[in-house]
Design a protein around this motif. Structure first.
Motif, mmCIF file in Angstrom:
data_model
loop_
_atom_site.group_PDB
_atom_site.id
_atom_site.type_symbol
_atom_site.label_atom_id
_atom_site.label_comp_id
_atom_site.label_asym_id
_atom_site.label_seq_id
_atom_site.Cartn_x
_atom_site.Cartn_y
_atom_site.Cartn_z
ATOM 1 N N GLY A 168 -9.284 -12.977 60.465
ATOM 2 C CA GLY A 168 -10.035 -12.255 59.441
ATOM 3 C C GLY A 168 -11.339 -11.746 60.019
ATOM 4 N N LEU A 169 -11.687 -10.507 59.689
ATOM 5 C CA LEU A 169 -12.869 -9.869 60.280
ATOM 6 C C LEU A 169 -13.806 -9.351 59.200
ATOM 7 N N CYS A 170 -15.095 -9.611 59.392
ATOM 8 C CA CYS A 170 -16.126 -9.180 58.457
ATOM 9 C C CYS A 170 -17.345 -8.759 59.272
ATOM 10 N N HIS A 171 -18.303 -8.077 58.633
ATOM 11 C CA HIS A 171 -19.492 -7.632 59.354
ATOM 12 C C HIS A 171 -20.774 -8.227 58.793
ATOM 13 N N GLY A 172 -20.666 -9.246 57.935
ATOM 14 C CA GLY A 172 -21.856 -9.853 57.358
ATOM 15 C C GLY A 172 -22.762 -10.489 58.397
ATOM 16 N N VAL A 173 -22.168 -11.131 59.401
ATOM 17 C CA VAL A 173 -22.976 -11.783 60.437
ATOM 18 C C VAL A 173 -23.824 -10.753 61.173
ATOM 19 N N GLN A 174 -23.203 -9.642 61.584
ATOM 20 C CA GLN A 174 -23.933 -8.612 62.326
ATOM 21 C C GLN A 174 -25.066 -8.028 61.498
ATOM 22 N N HIS A 175 -24.799 -7.776 60.207
ATOM 23 C CA HIS A 175 -25.826 -7.202 59.345
ATOM 24 C C HIS A 175 -26.992 -8.178 59.160
ATOM 25 N N GLY A 176 -26.691 -9.448 58.971
ATOM 26 C CA GLY A 176 -27.749 -10.442 58.834
ATOM 27 C C GLY A 176 -28.585 -10.564 60.091
ATOM 28 N N PHE A 243 -32.563 -24.567 51.677
ATOM 29 C CA PHE A 243 -31.522 -25.065 52.581
ATOM 30 C C PHE A 243 -32.031 -25.202 54.020
ATOM 31 N N GLY A 244 -33.031 -24.405 54.369
ATOM 32 C CA GLY A 244 -33.555 -24.448 55.729
ATOM 33 C C GLY A 244 -32.898 -23.489 56.688
ATOM 34 N N VAL A 245 -31.863 -22.750 56.225
ATOM 35 C CA VAL A 245 -31.179 -21.771 57.078
ATOM 36 C C VAL A 245 -30.905 -20.515 56.260
ATOM 37 N N TYR A 246 -30.775 -19.394 56.952
ATOM 38 C CA TYR A 246 -30.582 -18.101 56.299
ATOM 39 C C TYR A 246 -29.098 -17.802 56.158
ATOM 40 N N SER A 247 -28.729 -17.236 55.015
ATOM 41 C CA SER A 247 -27.338 -16.847 54.769
ATOM 42 C C SER A 247 -27.066 -15.462 55.328
ATOM 43 N N THR A 248 -25.852 -15.261 55.797
ATOM 44 C CA THR A 248 -25.479 -13.944 56.320
ATOM 45 C C THR A 248 -25.351 -12.910 55.219
ATOM 46 N N GLU A 249 -25.123 -13.358 53.986
ATOM 47 C CA GLU A 249 -24.720 -12.399 52.959
ATOM 48 C C GLU A 249 -25.876 -11.770 52.216
ATOM 49 N N SER A 250 -25.621 -10.574 51.714
ATOM 50 C CA SER A 250 -26.615 -9.822 50.970
ATOM 51 C C SER A 250 -27.045 -10.588 49.731
ATOM 52 N N ASN A 251 -28.174 -10.196 49.189
ATOM 53 C CA ASN A 251 -28.703 -10.814 47.988
ATOM 54 C C ASN A 251 -27.680 -10.798 46.850
ATOM 55 N N GLY A 252 -27.026 -9.646 46.645
ATOM 56 C CA GLY A 252 -26.058 -9.522 45.564
ATOM 57 C C GLY A 252 -24.816 -10.356 45.784
ATOM 58 N N HIS A 253 -24.282 -10.324 47.011
ATOM 59 C CA HIS A 253 -23.123 -11.152 47.325
ATOM 60 C C HIS A 253 -23.433 -12.624 47.080
ATOM 61 N N LEU A 254 -24.502 -13.106 47.705
ATOM 62 C CA LEU A 254 -24.802 -14.536 47.644
ATOM 63 C C LEU A 254 -25.057 -14.991 46.212
ATOM 64 N N SER A 255 -25.627 -14.109 45.386
ATOM 65 C CA SER A 255 -25.988 -14.491 44.027
ATOM 66 C C SER A 255 -24.791 -14.936 43.195
ATOM 67 N N GLU A 256 -23.601 -14.415 43.476
ATOM 68 C CA GLU A 256 -22.438 -14.736 42.653
ATOM 69 C C GLU A 256 -21.578 -15.849 43.239
ATOM 70 N N TYR A 257 -21.956 -16.369 44.409
ATOM 71 C CA TYR A 257 -21.211 -17.483 45.000
ATOM 72 C C TYR A 257 -21.840 -18.831 44.657
ATOM 73 N N LEU A 258 -23.010 -18.795 44.042
ATOM 74 C CA LEU A 258 -23.764 -19.999 43.741
ATOM 75 C C LEU A 258 -23.882 -20.165 42.220
ATOM 76 N N PRO A 259 -24.090 -21.375 41.730
ATOM 77 C CA PRO A 259 -24.125 -21.573 40.271
ATOM 78 C C PRO A 259 -25.505 -21.428 39.635
ATOM 79 N N TRP A 260 -26.517 -21.011 40.410
ATOM 80 C CA TRP A 260 -27.888 -21.176 39.934
ATOM 81 C C TRP A 260 -28.608 -19.892 39.520
ATOM 82 N N TYR A 261 -28.237 -18.741 40.044
ATOM 83 C CA TYR A 261 -29.102 -17.568 39.933
ATOM 84 C C TYR A 261 -28.641 -16.508 38.923
ATOM 85 N N ARG A 262 -27.374 -16.508 38.539
ATOM 86 C CA ARG A 262 -26.866 -15.490 37.619
ATOM 87 C C ARG A 262 -26.321 -16.089 36.321
#
Length: 484
Positions: A168-176, A243-262
């Motif tokens: 599986g291939l994605c470009h989130g890492v490169q963008h981050g 968390f102490g580390v940065y996520s590869t994903e965009s603000n919008g992507h990450l917002s819907e994978y977590l239970p806290w922000y939306r």
């Protein structure tokens, strides 16, 4: 070198052009065959014209074919790439609009949450059909490169049930990584990093600039003083602090994978930015895709004319595919981040999970770096999503609507918003609405309709906390002119 590359879902206009242009930047690949296939003959023909134009303008001996017969395109192929969106924009709209009736506000809806899980239900049966064709008619040992979301679920199904060598291939890492280099004020070539986790929840667990390790405090300060990212990435910065580390994903992507922000409509605006869809806009990616498709249909002659530019003017992108093929065919080693079955690569994630982590590619294939341990908070977040993915894959394979409901129930954001009764009604409604793309659920649809007819779950007509209307082609042109 001469071999065949098949691209399924080639009607993904811009992405197909990018993948093919990158391949032709490898000198040894000028004589390959590109086989394009799509169920939409109109889109396929437009892409064919663009790729043929690239070949002609650059006087390449490459061969280009286009057919709606997928099996014919795959026949004899050494590499098969998938860019499909099963159900197209029609089904995608249901992934966003139906959950909104139950207060589930998504930005993208293609990886997790209610929309991503349903997207997987549509894709997985088709992915298994691809795998069957690859096993039967592709070149022996062919590699399946999946670019389609939901990345982890699709790759999981192909590896577990498809019997095909798959990555599986994605470009989130490169963008981050580009973001991090910008906020630190360094060149991309000066930044080294290790990312690990699962697709769209991958974490920069080690960052170094010219060998010097970048610690949490320095990275937080760099993001907070950046005039743009400090506003666009508020949620990611908050997660970095906690968390102490940065996520590869965009603000919008990450917002819907977590239970806290939306989970509370009145809180969503605090964490997102409306300057671009990717920073958290409700249904933002659906709007973007709809506008892009409409614009392409209208301005196709312009896109075709752009294909007349020589490849010398094309800067090879950071998409993994061309580099993987180059490494396998020439032996020139490539390091990237790939989605594969865990099998102990990440020590504190399940062995059966599809993880995204560093690896090296050469003539021997993709060789992953083993023994990585995630920070505990990152592992906890990934594990919650992996449990959802596992149930969603098994539900898609078996056509088990009860297991599908349990997968949606355990999704972090859905679980933060909905009661069990609401989840059961929402899944019934989505399965009924998308039945024509869900053959494995055909037997479950009549009962789902009956339950919907007598449900007492209340829904509302809601456009979400931060939705924008789809712009017309004329509006987009005016904006482009003003920008120029």
């Amino acid at each position: 070198m001469s071999f065949k590359v098949a691209i399924i879902g080639a009607g993904s206009i811009g992405f197909t052009k990018t993948l093919v242009s990158d391949l032709f930047k490898v000198p040894e690949f000028s004589d390959i065959e590109i086989a394009l296939t799509d169920i939409n003959e109109h889109n396929l023909d437009m892409v064919r014209q663009i790729i043929e134009k690239i070949v002609a303008v650059n006087d390449l001996p490459a061969r280009v074919t286009a057919t709606t017969d997928r099996r014919a395109a795959i026949e004899g192929a050494r590499y098969i790439m998938s860019c499909v969106r099963v159900g197209g924009l029609e089904a995608f709209a249901g992934d966003i609009d139906i959950p909104l009736k139950y207060d589930v506000d998504q930005c993208v809806g293609d990886t997790l949450c209610a929309g991503g899980i349903m997207y997987g239900q549509r894709n997985i049966p088709v992915i298994l059909d691809f795998c069957k064709d690859i096993r039967e008619v592709a070149e022996p040992g062919a590699l399946f490169l999946n670019y389609a979301n939901p990345m982890a679920m699709n790759t999981w199904a192909a590896l577990q049930y498809g019997g095909v060598d798959t990555v599986g291939l994605c470009h989130g890492v490169q963008h981050g990584a580009r973001q991090i280099a910008q906020v630190l004020g360094v060149k991309g070539s000066e930044l080294d990093y290790i990312c690990s986790g699962i697709n769209h929840q991958t974490w920069f667990i080690d960052l170094r600039v010219n060998g010097r390790r970048i610690e949490k405090g320095e990275l937080i300060a760099a993001f907070e003083r950046h005039p743009v990212y400090s506003q666009q990435e508020k949620l990611r910065i908050d997660v970095l602090k906690r968390f102490g580390v940065y996520s590869t994903e965009s603000n919008g992507h990450l917002s819907e994978y977590l239970p806290w922000y939306r989970k509370r409509p009145e809180e969503i605006g605090k964490w997102i930015d409306m300057s671009e869809w990717i920073h958290g806009e409700t249904g933002g990616y659906l709007r973007y895709c709809t506008e892009a498709r409409n614009w392409f249909e209208t301005d196709f002659p312009k896109f075709l004319a752009e294909a007349e530019k020589p490849l010398s003017e094309h800067r090879r992108t950071s998409e993994h595919a061309s580099y993987i093929l180059e490494a396998r065919e020439t032996g020139r080693i490539y390091r990237g981040h790939f989605n594969v079955k865990n099998n102990g690569i990440i020590t504190n994630l399940p062995t059966d999970a599809i993880i995204e982590s560093p690896g090296f590619v050469d003539r021997f294939g993709i060789n992953m770096v083993e023994g990585i341990t995630l920070p505990l908070a990152c592992a906890a977040t990934c594990n919650a999503s992996i449990s959802v993915q596992r149930m969603a894959v098994e539900a898609a394979i078996a056509g088990d609507i009860d297991l599908l409901k349990l997968a949606v129930l355990h999704d972090p954001l859905v679980g933060a918003v909905c009661t069990p009764d609401e989840v059961w009604a929402m899944v019934d409604e989505m399965v009924v609405a998308q039945a024509k793309w869900l053959p494995q659920y055909a037997a479950a649809v009549p009962a789902a309709k009956e339950r919907l007819a007598r449900t007492k779950v209340a829904v509302r007509d809601w456009q979400g906390a931060a939705r924008k209307p789809v712009r017309t082609v004329e509006e987009l042109r005016r904006m482009e002119g003003a920008h120029r």
